[in-house]
Design an enzyme around this catalytic site. Structure first.
Site, PDB file in Angstrom:
ATOM      1  N   VAL A   1      -7.267   6.799  -8.216  1.00 51.99           N
ATOM      2  CA  VAL A   1      -6.670   6.875  -6.880  1.00 51.99           C
ATOM      3  C   VAL A   1      -5.574   5.825  -6.809  1.00 51.99           C
ATOM      4  CG1 VAL A   1      -8.632   7.860  -5.622  1.00 51.99           C
ATOM      5  CG2 VAL A   1      -8.463   5.389  -5.899  1.00 51.99           C
ATOM      6  N   SER A   2      -4.560   6.114  -5.981  1.00 48.68           N
ATOM      7  CA  SER A   2      -3.365   5.271  -5.936  1.00 48.68           C
ATOM      8  C   SER A   2      -3.524   4.008  -5.106  1.00 48.68           C
ATOM      9  CB  SER A   2      -2.180   6.072  -5.383  1.00 48.68           C
ATOM     10  OG  SER A   2      -1.948   7.190  -6.192  1.00 48.68           O
ATOM     11  N   THR A   3      -4.387   4.040  -4.087  1.00 51.83           N
ATOM     12  CA  THR A   3      -4.527   2.864  -3.231  1.00 51.83           C
ATOM     13  C   THR A   3      -5.982   2.417  -3.197  1.00 51.83           C
ATOM     14  OG1 THR A   3      -4.961   4.084  -1.187  1.00 51.83           O
ATOM     15  CG2 THR A   3      -2.641   3.691  -1.753  1.00 51.83           C
TER      16      THR A   3
ATOM     17  N   GLN B   1      -8.386   4.421  -0.812  1.00 52.47           N
ATOM     18  CA  GLN B   1      -8.841   5.774  -1.132  1.00 52.47           C
ATOM     19  C   GLN B   1     -10.211   5.739  -1.805  1.00 52.47           C
ATOM     20  OE1 GLN B   1      -5.212   6.792  -3.312  1.00 52.47           O
ATOM     21  NE2 GLN B   1      -4.927   8.501  -1.893  1.00 52.47           N
TER      22      GLN B   1
END
Length: 189
Positions: free
Chosen positions: A7-9, A12
């Site tokens: 996941v990017s952040t 998340q």
């Protein structure tokens, strides 16, 4: 079967990806994770570990191609590396076959869509930042010290009664912050 989730952040949640991989037959003990890292950057510790764990005959499983890479060249490089090692790539239950022209076409289309999505995200972010800046809401990083605190810090430093490290500790900042404050005061005075 070796699983990879990303996941990017940090906000998340990985739960849906983990559950999907377990449903596809991946053991929870062989799930490699990158939390808070973009797919546009190939240098990800979880991905590096997952690729290193893959041996001939293994299958690397991801829920979608965009979890593996956000650019078509990276996706191709990873797929080629896996193919050279004799590792199968499973994209959400579909096995990627590099010898099948239709499979290669679908892989490239998925890779282009992932890259397009990443480009849209970057464009929206830049647009949002421009709007915030125009409205005066985007001011950059806030200073660690108020003007009066900085003046007091400079006065203590110039008095010579404390070392730079002591002044930094007193104000709860790094020594580099003390040096910059003293430099700013010198260029203004």
């Amino acid at each position: 079967m070796i699983g990879y989730v990303r996941v990017s952040t940090n906000e998340q949640d990985l739960t849906a990806q983990r559950e999907a991989l377990v449903a596809l037959g991946v053991d929870k003990d062989v799930l490699y994770v990158d939390h808070g890292l973009t797919g546009a950057n190939r240098a990800r510790p979880g991905l590096r570990e997952a690729l290193a764990a893959c041996r001939a005959g293994d299958t690397l499983v991801v829920t979608k191609l965009d979890r593996l890479a956000r650019s078509l060249p990276d996706a191709r490089d990873i797929a080629d590396e896996l193919t050279r090692k004799g590792v199968t790539l499973n994209l959400g239950g579909s096995l990627y076959d590099p010898t099948d022209p239709v499979g290669r076409l679908l892989f490239n289309v998925l890779g282009m869509v992932a890259e397009f999505e990443a480009d849209l995200i970057r464009m929206r972010t830049r647009e949002g930042m421009a709007v915030a800046k125009a409205k005066g809401r985007l001011r950059g990083k806030q200073p660690k010290l108020s003007k009066s605190q900085e003046a007091h810090l400079v006065a203590l430093h110039r008095a010579g009664s404390h070392t730079t490290a002591e002044v930094a500790e007193l104000f709860g900042v790094a020594r580099s912050t003390v040096y910059r404050a003293v430099q700013r005061a010198g260029s203004q005075g």
